[in-house]
Design an enzyme around this catalytic site. Structure first.
Site, PDB file in Angstrom:
ATOM      1  N   ASN A 111     -22.668  14.841  17.247  1.00 39.32           N
ATOM      2  CA  ASN A 111     -22.023  14.214  17.977  1.00 39.32           C
ATOM      3  C   ASN A 111     -23.166  13.491  19.132  1.00 39.32           C
ATOM      4  O   ASN A 111     -23.041  13.723  20.246  1.00 39.32           O
ATOM      5  CB  ASN A 111     -20.838  14.644  18.916  1.00 39.32           C
ATOM      6  CG  ASN A 111     -21.083  16.048  19.740  1.00 39.32           C
ATOM      7  OD1 ASN A 111     -22.431  16.698  19.282  1.00 39.32           O
ATOM      8  ND2 ASN A 111     -20.479  16.412  20.671  1.00 39.32           N
ATOM      9  N   ASP A 146     -22.504  27.626  21.330  1.00 45.75           N
ATOM     10  CA  ASP A 146     -21.787  26.231  21.364  1.00 45.75           C
ATOM     11  C   ASP A 146     -22.285  25.714  22.753  1.00 45.75           C
ATOM     12  O   ASP A 146     -21.782  24.970  23.873  1.00 45.75           O
ATOM     13  CB  ASP A 146     -20.444  26.058  21.650  1.00 45.75           C
ATOM     14  CG  ASP A 146     -19.554  25.003  21.552  1.00 45.75           C
ATOM     15  OD1 ASP A 146     -20.475  23.816  21.370  1.00 45.75           O
ATOM     16  OD2 ASP A 146     -18.399  24.821  21.895  1.00 45.75           O
TER      17      ASP A 146
END
Lengths: 311, 431
Positions: B97, B309
């Site tokens: 992303n 993450d």
């Protein structure tokens, strides 16, 4: 004796003594309203900056009037008149305001927690005039003041709150305030409007408005936002009004001396029938008047004022 | 030649004991035990004293955001890789992303080239997009992406709402032998939520995200995994129901793997405190019951991998209204320290922990990673006991956004070795 906190951010962070002090100060402030000159020089030379980042009429006017009646200088900002429309962040806007050396900042914002964030960034008292779905402490204080005035006490009373509890900052602050002052609270709404984790709130919950109304000393009707039907919270305004609206028929279940409140603005014929809103049990307009007195008391107390009889 | 002497070498299932390791030309050439008084065998050898330390196959964080290209003010490949090296990671898998999205061979190559040229020395294995532009409308060119170096496919951050697209992605990726990493979130159920749904959100007046926003999608993807026979990897598991669904799926032999992040087994929603945006993350920090279920899932093997993450953000994104604040925690530099607590608390053995932070992620992305003669010398040396204080402002990462600032952690990486070269050495970093 003053407040135990610098800021007034929510009811949870006020002690019972703080609340009593505010209500007593507000009662004395209200006496000023009956004078031919409705203004005292108490806060002359003090500067109040009020920053309403979300539309508001009643609360804003109430805070403005409170500042004026205490002779404070008032600067009123809204998101549309501030540099935030030019992309300035909220923190920068408020840091700039702080350089103007206000004595107190009043903030209304659509996001929960903004007054808390500001209070961490500035060195002057912050009064929360409503933040998102979180808190509306001055509303709860004026509600308590109005009940105290009408009933002579809060302790031992039964408050029913009916409406979209889950999305209401008024409900949260009222629950915290009335419980703290010794009342019991029952919430009534369809399950879609009951907050998650409500079992930890220390209140009773019913899905049946009739049950909440019967036995209540005070009923707080919340404004229903009609557009919320699109979020599947209720099928139609019609069904909501029938099942949860306060009308003359439902009111028959209540105590003879029940008092009816509403934080306004009201949707006549939706959560409250016109004849009930205007009827003898309604103390809605008293709430508005007391709102000014409570906000005067808050200004006075956060600016270090100590009330004594000769003042 | 490099010799790592006297460390406890743990390669789960292969080795666990005190050994010396000889490294030459980027590879492990010998594992043995030299006589204490003997010379290492080559007077030019650099000898690293690893006594009291643990030597493991290089840690791999298979879920990070490096932000480049497009969001270099949050992180660059260089700063992210430096953070990885300091955190003990020899390799990371950046999510696609970015801007432009990593949905093409060009972007994928750019990321790998930047990683090679930045000098941090950490290996970067990009994750390509499931769909073009993460838009959920058409499949990205998986073949091209794989040729360019992509090791998996994910629309992380943008859940794949279209079940048909997810089915085809799993099927098509199966032809490449690569996994699809699913960010499981039903956007309509999550709504405007900004933290876990429950008492805390209700008290703070913040819109809540129910566990079901995650678990319904875990359920769907497990069903699609079974249907297609593809390889599904569930990203950042936070909800107890998700753990249960994955456990059940594994019992039935479905090819699903899963990861969770240190914040999910360490914190609960209480960390949000009074609107602390450093604890705003998606999925959100959950209840104590969820945290405990995640720990159980790690202990019983339901959750295969610990991945941080790593989601670095700048103050521009975080120092704003809670509703408006970006989601994410800068995790690379605290991941190992937080995870070692699981060993101290007897949730995992040290070997299990290394399995979840090194061996399992390598297996899932199809990379060899181990300590054996002939292996590529990617290794991490861990001091399991040294106590240290997390200081966000001294992170290598540009993202200082962490709810762990000021925490005292026990254990950290003291050396990170990639291709036989030292890319991080705590003793030379003033740590």
């Amino acid at each position: 004796m003053g407040l135990s906190t610098r800021d007034v951010l929510d009811i949870a962070s006020l002690s019972g003594e703080d609340i009593s002090l505010i209500l007593e100060t507000a009662r004395r402030m209200k006496e000023i309203f009956r004078r031919p000159v409705k203004k005292v020089p108490t806060l002359r030379g003090k500067t109040v900056v009020s920053f309403f980042h979300e539309p508001s009429t009643r609360t804003r006017v109430s805070f403005d009037l409170a500042a004026k009646r205490l002779s404070a200088d008032l600067v009123s900002l809204s998101a549309s008149t501030s540099s935030m429309v030019k992309g300035e962040t909220l923190v920068d806007t408020v840091r700039n305001i702080e350089q103007m050396v206000p004595d107190v900042i009043v903030i209304r914002h659509s996001s929960a927690g903004v007054p808390h964030m500001l209070a961490r960034h500035v060195s002057v008292p912050v009064i929360n005039a409503g933040d998102g779905m979180h808190a509306h402490p001055s509303q709860a204080l004026l509600d308590m003041m109005t009940v105290l005035e009408k009933k002579g006490r809060i302790d031992g009373l039964r408050l029913a709150i009916i409406g979209d509890i889950a999305r209401s900052r008024v409900a949260r602050s009222d629950i915290e305030g009335f419980l703290k002052m010794g009342a019991s609270v029952v919430l009534a709404a369809p399950p879609t409007m009951i907050p998650a984790g409500v079992e930890s709130f220390g209140v009773d919950v019913t899905y049946d408005a009739d049950k909440a109304v019967s036995g209540a000393d005070v009923i707080m009707m919340l404004r229903i936002q009609k557009e919320r039907a699109a979020s599947f919270l209720f099928p139609s305004v019609r069904e909501y009004a029938l099942r949860y609206g306060l009308n003359a028929e439902r009111l028959k279940l209540a105590k003879k001396d029940v008092a009816i409140m509403h934080p306004g603005p009201i949707n006549r014929g939706v959560e409250i029938a016109p004849d009930v809103a205007d009827g003898k049990h309604s103390i809605i307009l008293d709430q508005v008047e007391n709102g000014v007195a409570v906000r005067m008391a808050l200004f006075y107390l956060v600016m270090g004022g100590q009330w004594n009889a000769g003042d | 030649m490099l010799v790592i002497r006297g460390g406890r070498v743990i390669d789960p299932g292969r080795l666990d004991g005190v050994h010396d390791i000889w490294i030459e030309s980027g590879r492990i050439v010998r594992i043995g035990n030299m006589d204490e008084h003997a010379e290492p065998g080559d007077e030019n050898a650099d000898v690293i004293d690893a006594s009291g330390r643990i030597v493991v196959p290089g840690l791999i964080d298979m879920h990070v955001h490096l932000r480049e290209p497009g969001y270099e003010y949050k992180e660059t490949i260089a700063t992210g890789c430096a953070a990885a090296a300091r955190g003990g990671f020899t390799a990371v898998c950046p999510m696609p992303n970015t801007n432009p999205v990593n949905d093409s061979a060009q972007v994928c190559r750019f990321i790998i080239d930047q990683a090679r040229s930045c000098g941090a020395g950490v290996k970067v294995y990009p994750v390509g997009a499931i769909s073009v532009g993460l838009a959920g409308r058409e499949l990205a060119e998986y073949g091209e992406l794989k040729s360019a170096g992509a090791v998996a496919f994910s629309d992380d951050g943008n859940p794949v709402t279209n079940g048909q697209l997810m089915r085809r992605a799993l099927e098509y990726a199966k032809g490449m032998g690569l996994p699809v990493i699913s960010h499981c979130e039903d956007l309509l159920l999550a709504g405007k939520g900004v933290m876990n749904e429950g008492t805390f959100a209700s008290r703070l007046g913040l819109a809540g995200i129910p566990n079901a926003a995650e678990s319904v999608m875990v359920c769907r993807d497990v069903a699609l995994c079974e249907l297609t026979g593809g390889r599904l990897h569930i990203a950042h598991v936070s909800a107890r129901e998700s753990v249960e669904i994955i456990r059940h799926a594994k019992q039935r032999g479905i090819k699903v793997t899963a990861e969770t992040a240190p914040h999910f087994f360490t914190l609960t929603e209480e960390a949000v405190g009074m609107y602390d945006t450093s604890a705003k993350v998606n999925p959100p920090l959950r209840s104590a019951a969820d945290r405990d279920a995640v720990r159980e899932g790690l202990a019983d093997g339901t959750i295969d991998v610990i991945a941080s993450d790593h989601a670095p953000h700048s103050t521009v994104d975080k120092d704003v209204e809670f509703d408006a604040a970006a989601n994410g925690i800068s995790g690379l530099e605290t991941s190992l320290g937080l995870s070692l607590a699981l060993v101290k608390e007897n949730v995992l053995s040290m070997a299990d922990l290394i399995e979840k932070m090194s061996v399992a992620p390598a297996r899932i992305i199809g990379k060899e990673n181990g300590i054996f003669e002939g292996a590529v010398a990617d290794m991490t040396i861990i001091d399991p006991d040294s106590s240290w204080i997390v200081r966000a402002d001294s992170f290598c990462s540009l993202g200082k956004n962490t709810p762990f600032d000021g925490w005292e952690l026990n254990g950290r990486a003291v050396m990170t070795i990639v291709d036989g070269g030292v890319v991080f050495d705590a003793s030379k970093s003033g740590l």
